[in-house]
Design a protein around this motif. Sequence first.
Motif, PDB file in Angstrom:
ATOM      1  N   TRP A 177      10.653  -1.013   5.324  1.00 25.69           N
ATOM      2  CA  TRP A 177       9.652  -0.878   6.383  1.00 25.69           C
ATOM      3  C   TRP A 177       8.308  -1.420   5.913  1.00 25.69           C
ATOM      4  O   TRP A 177       7.713  -0.908   4.967  1.00 25.69           O
ATOM      5  CB  TRP A 177       9.529   0.592   6.794  1.00 25.69           C
ATOM      6  CG  TRP A 177      10.789   1.145   7.393  1.00 25.69           C
ATOM      7  CD1 TRP A 177      11.915   0.455   7.734  1.00 25.69           C
ATOM      8  CD2 TRP A 177      11.057   2.527   7.695  1.00 25.69           C
ATOM      9  NE1 TRP A 177      12.874   1.302   8.243  1.00 25.69           N
ATOM     10  CE2 TRP A 177      12.378   2.581   8.235  1.00 25.69           C
ATOM     11  CE3 TRP A 177      10.321   3.707   7.585  1.00 25.69           C
ATOM     12  CZ2 TRP A 177      12.962   3.769   8.639  1.00 25.69           C
ATOM     13  CZ3 TRP A 177      10.910   4.895   8.002  1.00 25.69           C
ATOM     14  CH2 TRP A 177      12.214   4.917   8.522  1.00 25.69           C
ATOM     15  N   HIS A 178       7.815  -2.425   6.600  1.00 20.73           N
ATOM     16  CA  HIS A 178       6.577  -3.084   6.173  1.00 20.73           C
ATOM     17  C   HIS A 178       5.366  -2.160   6.276  1.00 20.73           C
ATOM     18  O   HIS A 178       4.402  -2.328   5.529  1.00 20.73           O
ATOM     19  CB  HIS A 178       6.343  -4.354   7.011  1.00 20.73           C
ATOM     20  CG  HIS A 178       7.208  -5.497   6.605  1.00 20.73           C
ATOM     21  ND1 HIS A 178       6.897  -6.338   5.565  1.00 20.73           N
ATOM     22  CD2 HIS A 178       8.412  -5.941   7.086  1.00 20.73           C
ATOM     23  CE1 HIS A 178       7.831  -7.256   5.425  1.00 20.73           C
ATOM     24  NE2 HIS A 178       8.770  -7.033   6.344  1.00 20.73           N
ATOM     25  N   TRP A 179       5.410  -1.208   7.185  1.00 18.74           N
ATOM     26  CA  TRP A 179       4.256  -0.328   7.309  1.00 18.74           C
ATOM     27  C   TRP A 179       4.151   0.606   6.109  1.00 18.74           C
ATOM     28  O   TRP A 179       3.070   1.123   5.799  1.00 18.74           O
ATOM     29  CB  TRP A 179       4.331   0.491   8.596  1.00 18.74           C
ATOM     30  CG  TRP A 179       5.502   1.433   8.685  1.00 18.74           C
ATOM     31  CD1 TRP A 179       6.690   1.204   9.290  1.00 18.74           C
ATOM     32  CD2 TRP A 179       5.579   2.762   8.156  1.00 18.74           C
ATOM     33  NE1 TRP A 179       7.522   2.285   9.173  1.00 18.74           N
ATOM     34  CE2 TRP A 179       6.864   3.264   8.485  1.00 18.74           C
ATOM     35  CE3 TRP A 179       4.696   3.577   7.446  1.00 18.74           C
ATOM     36  CZ2 TRP A 179       7.279   4.541   8.115  1.00 18.74           C
ATOM     37  CZ3 TRP A 179       5.117   4.841   7.082  1.00 18.74           C
ATOM     38  CH2 TRP A 179       6.391   5.318   7.408  1.00 18.74           C
ATOM     39  N   LEU A 180       5.282   0.806   5.391  1.00 14.68           N
ATOM     40  CA  LEU A 180       5.248   1.651   4.198  1.00 14.68           C
ATOM     41  C   LEU A 180       4.684   0.872   3.019  1.00 14.68           C
ATOM     42  O   LEU A 180       3.772   1.343   2.322  1.00 14.68           O
ATOM     43  CB  LEU A 180       6.662   2.154   3.882  1.00 14.68           C
ATOM     44  CG  LEU A 180       6.778   3.160   2.746  1.00 14.68           C
ATOM     45  CD1 LEU A 180       6.109   4.470   3.129  1.00 14.68           C
ATOM     46  CD2 LEU A 180       8.252   3.407   2.411  1.00 14.68           C
ATOM     47  N   ILE A 181       5.228  -0.315   2.776  1.00 11.80           N
ATOM     48  CA  ILE A 181       4.698  -1.218   1.755  1.00 11.80           C
ATOM     49  C   ILE A 181       5.138  -2.637   2.106  1.00 11.80           C
ATOM     50  O   ILE A 181       6.333  -2.930   2.180  1.00 11.80           O
ATOM     51  CB  ILE A 181       5.159  -0.828   0.336  1.00 11.80           C
ATOM     52  CG1 ILE A 181       4.679  -1.877  -0.692  1.00 11.80           C
ATOM     53  CG2 ILE A 181       6.661  -0.634   0.269  1.00 11.80           C
ATOM     54  CD1 ILE A 181       4.939  -1.483  -2.126  1.00 11.80           C
ATOM     55  N   ASP A 182       4.176  -3.501   2.350  1.00 11.28           N
ATOM     56  CA  ASP A 182       4.449  -4.905   2.647  1.00 11.28           C
ATOM     57  C   ASP A 182       4.591  -5.638   1.315  1.00 11.28           C
ATOM     58  O   ASP A 182       3.616  -6.132   0.752  1.00 11.28           O
ATOM     59  CB  ASP A 182       3.299  -5.485   3.481  1.00 11.28           C
ATOM     60  CG  ASP A 182       3.522  -6.958   3.788  1.00 11.28           C
ATOM     61  OD1 ASP A 182       4.638  -7.457   3.554  1.00 11.28           O
ATOM     62  OD2 ASP A 182       2.569  -7.611   4.246  1.00 11.28           O
ATOM     63  N   VAL A 183       5.823  -5.671   0.805  1.00  8.89           N
ATOM     64  CA  VAL A 183       6.050  -6.204  -0.540  1.00  8.89           C
ATOM     65  C   VAL A 183       5.605  -7.663  -0.671  1.00  8.89           C
ATOM     66  O   VAL A 183       4.854  -8.005  -1.591  1.00  8.89           O
ATOM     67  CB  VAL A 183       7.530  -6.033  -0.950  1.00  8.89           C
ATOM     68  CG1 VAL A 183       7.802  -6.737  -2.276  1.00  8.89           C
ATOM     69  CG2 VAL A 183       7.874  -4.555  -1.064  1.00  8.89           C
ATOM     70  N   PRO A 184       6.027  -8.590   0.218  1.00  4.84           N
ATOM     71  CA  PRO A 184       5.572  -9.975   0.066  1.00  4.84           C
ATOM     72  C   PRO A 184       4.050 -10.106   0.090  1.00  4.84           C
ATOM     73  O   PRO A 184       3.467 -10.848  -0.705  1.00  4.84           O
ATOM     74  CB  PRO A 184       6.228 -10.696   1.250  1.00  4.84           C
ATOM     75  CG  PRO A 184       7.435  -9.872   1.568  1.00  4.84           C
ATOM     76  CD  PRO A 184       7.008  -8.456   1.318  1.00  4.84           C
ATOM     77  N   GLY A 185       3.395  -9.387   1.008  1.00  4.63           N
ATOM     78  CA  GLY A 185       1.937  -9.455   1.055  1.00  4.63           C
ATOM     79  C   GLY A 185       1.279  -8.840  -0.166  1.00  4.63           C
ATOM     80  O   GLY A 185       0.261  -9.325  -0.666  1.00  4.63           O
ATOM     81  N   PHE A 186       1.866  -7.752  -0.663  1.00  2.73           N
ATOM     82  CA  PHE A 186       1.358  -7.075  -1.854  1.00  2.73           C
ATOM     83  C   PHE A 186       1.418  -7.985  -3.074  1.00  2.73           C
ATOM     84  O   PHE A 186       0.548  -7.949  -3.954  1.00  2.73           O
ATOM     85  CB  PHE A 186       2.190  -5.811  -2.074  1.00  2.73           C
ATOM     86  CG  PHE A 186       1.807  -4.992  -3.271  1.00  2.73           C
ATOM     87  CD1 PHE A 186       0.516  -4.507  -3.430  1.00  2.73           C
ATOM     88  CD2 PHE A 186       2.751  -4.676  -4.234  1.00  2.73           C
ATOM     89  CE1 PHE A 186       0.175  -3.738  -4.535  1.00  2.73           C
ATOM     90  CE2 PHE A 186       2.419  -3.911  -5.333  1.00  2.73           C
ATOM     91  CZ  PHE A 186       1.126  -3.439  -5.479  1.00  2.73           C
ATOM     92  N   LEU A 187       2.441  -8.848  -3.123  1.00  4.60           N
ATOM     93  CA  LEU A 187       2.657  -9.690  -4.300  1.00  4.60           C
ATOM     94  C   LEU A 187       1.999 -11.059  -4.201  1.00  4.60           C
ATOM     95  O   LEU A 187       1.921 -11.771  -5.202  1.00  4.60           O
ATOM     96  CB  LEU A 187       4.163  -9.895  -4.510  1.00  4.60           C
ATOM     97  CG  LEU A 187       4.992  -8.637  -4.771  1.00  4.60           C
ATOM     98  CD1 LEU A 187       6.468  -8.995  -4.837  1.00  4.60           C
ATOM     99  CD2 LEU A 187       4.564  -7.964  -6.061  1.00  4.60           C
ATOM    100  N   GLN A 188       1.548 -11.452  -3.033  1.00  2.00           N
ATOM    101  CA  GLN A 188       1.057 -12.806  -2.833  1.00  2.00           C
ATOM    102  C   GLN A 188      -0.038 -13.218  -3.819  1.00  2.00           C
ATOM    103  O   GLN A 188      -0.032 -14.352  -4.308  1.00  2.00           O
ATOM    104  CB  GLN A 188       0.558 -12.984  -1.396  1.00  2.00           C
ATOM    105  CG  GLN A 188       0.328 -14.429  -0.989  1.00  2.00           C
ATOM    106  CD  GLN A 188       1.581 -15.280  -1.140  1.00  2.00           C
ATOM    107  OE1 GLN A 188       2.698 -14.822  -0.916  1.00  2.00           O
ATOM    108  NE2 GLN A 188       1.404 -16.525  -1.545  1.00  2.00           N
ATOM    109  N   PRO A 189      -1.007 -12.341  -4.179  1.00  2.00           N
ATOM    110  CA  PRO A 189      -2.024 -12.764  -5.156  1.00  2.00           C
ATOM    111  C   PRO A 189      -1.438 -13.137  -6.518  1.00  2.00           C
ATOM    112  O   PRO A 189      -2.012 -13.954  -7.232  1.00  2.00           O
ATOM    113  CB  PRO A 189      -2.934 -11.532  -5.259  1.00  2.00           C
ATOM    114  CG  PRO A 189      -2.734 -10.790  -3.994  1.00  2.00           C
ATOM    115  CD  PRO A 189      -1.302 -11.007  -3.635  1.00  2.00           C
ATOM    116  N   VAL A 190      -0.306 -12.547  -6.867  1.00  2.00           N
ATOM    117  CA  VAL A 190       0.296 -12.836  -8.170  1.00  2.00           C
ATOM    118  C   VAL A 190       0.846 -14.249  -8.210  1.00  2.00           C
ATOM    119  O   VAL A 190       0.756 -14.939  -9.230  1.00  2.00           O
ATOM    120  CB  VAL A 190       1.419 -11.823  -8.475  1.00  2.00           C
ATOM    121  CG1 VAL A 190       2.080 -12.125  -9.819  1.00  2.00           C
ATOM    122  CG2 VAL A 190       0.880 -10.409  -8.457  1.00  2.00           C
TER     123      VAL A 190
END
Length: 659
Positions: free
Chosen positions: A509-522
């Motif tokens: 569920w993206h509302w819980l944690i948006d993994v791709p968006g969370f990792l994009q800066p890396v």
Amino acid sequence: MNALMEMPYQVVPFLVLALPLAGFTVLALFGDSIKRGKPYETTGAGYLACGTVIVAFLLAAWSVRSLLGLGVRAEDLRFAQPSLGWPPGDPERWPLAWISVGGLEIPFALLLDPLSSLLLLVVTGIGSLIHVYSLGYMAHDEDRVRYFSYLNLFTFFMLVLVLAGNLPLMFVGWEGVGLCSYLLIGFWFKKKSASDAGKKAFIVNRIGDAGLILGMIVAFHAFGTLDLVDIASNAGSLTPDRLGQVGAITAVCLLLFVGAAGKSAQIPLHVWLPDAMEGPTPVSALIHAATMVTAGVYMVARLAPLYHASPTASVVVAVIGAATALMAATIAMVQTDIKKVLAYSTVSQLGFMFLAAGSGAYGAAVFHLFTHAFFKALLFLGSGSVIHAMGGEQDIRKMGGLLKKIPVTGATFAIGTAAIAGVPFLSGFYSKEEILAGTLGAPALGPLLLGVGLFTAGLTAFYMTRLFVLTFLGRFRGDLETEHHLHESPMSMLVPLCLLAVGSIVTGWHWLIDVPGFLQPVFRLPEAHVHHVGWLMPAAIGVALAGIAVAAFLYTLYADVPARLKERLGGVYRVLDAKYGFDRAYDAFASRVVVGGSETLLWKGIDTSVIDRAVNGAGEVTAAVSRRVRLLQSGVVRGYALVILMGTVAILGYLMWPR
């Protein structure tokens, strides 16, 4: 206040590493004493191992929560910076020197950023549940203290791999988890199949590790650094012209991918993982589903800017991933061992992750890594609960109707099956759809890769439904004694199953944690390389439901369908059952080329014919000369006196001769 907010970033990596290492140290030093002690002392060893990993998980969860709340950039959390040294407040003692050879300076540098913190969450979170599950599963094993010490050691090395700030330190964790894999696969080493499987895993991984070592050497020669952040940050400017070497980036990427293929079981180095099921089932869940086998995916994602700079290497990664996913899925369709089905499923899902990474969708690859950890750990632990109920039986042809006998295990297994099959609103559906969308942005072969991905997703739904139907539905096909003793697992095993079932639902569920968006800066890439189109989601849902429907129809209505398929498919079935001949080919190569070649060429050709003849010939010459010389050593004193007299006369004659 600011100091308090910074404290987790300074302390968390070191504490997370120290806790499982401390657990292993205690169990390794005092394991024999604990084993000979009272029953509660042995149980306490398991509680100690569980406690270290659970506390490490709480610290990892704290770090992820802080990162989500603060939006800290990846560069701000690199522990190689003096301002974030150890111990806190003493920057003069950082960086901690580790290797210093000539101009090469490698510190003991840890890296805490969104990617490593997410992997921390997976390793410690899934690891905690598997540790707790093992309390019940290994309760009657006499070597459970050794088992828990190995689990703690594995957790430590996996955390070193994840937190490493440079390639050499990552390699330490890489080799450490390989060692622990060997120890845990061959845990029941008195059983020949288990010891052989451990050796096979160790040897195959060494082949991949040779590529990793060469990749590090070429990387240092080309880039002048082995620091992961430096390589990723400067990857955009590392062109062949500036490096002075044509194809240097591609060479580094491909060599490192050889190591990744070995650790993550990709063609042609995939053969070790199915045999690794000889280890205890919790080991299969921890090492060969949720953590160790994803190390290769993690490394490729960590160096995403480098792979992005090499279209050739990216295409190779995507093609190998797609081929592995398809091949393993077809093999899983004919397996009859419950753990072997899940083993080939793991190989296939790892192929999906590399398919995404090679297509440029690194966020989707890690997203699937994250969701896969939950539902595949759930499925492996669920299979362990089934095996526990069946008294050690693993053949699904001797199961059936278990949903009524072990309802909690059956219900949680159903959730895991639906998640990996891609049923909507479960975690696997979201991550697979992200991968399929990512293939559309592939630099080459996009439509072909998408087609392979969709077809393999349908196969996944088919063979997992087949596994569930044959195991839990219909009538029981085992013997009466086994049926009489069927029982649900203890709470120490069921609670982790329930928690993993919840994770298999909500982690997508993206509302819980948006993994791709969370990792994009890396990843430091200009765009996400994920192209969502309107028809893709219905297509993904359609192939998943079609695979489920076909398998449910066949295996529910026709009890003899396995025999029918085996008869009608004929040669195709034999090829799949033989696993495409990889094991047979490798066995033939080992016996005929390695062993036979060594015997014919090295032993008889060089050792016996050349070296032995040279050595023996020298000895024979020496013996022949000695036989003639020893004639002078008669042992008669008068003879020796005559020789001395003759020598004296000869010397005097020489001196008195007129010149």
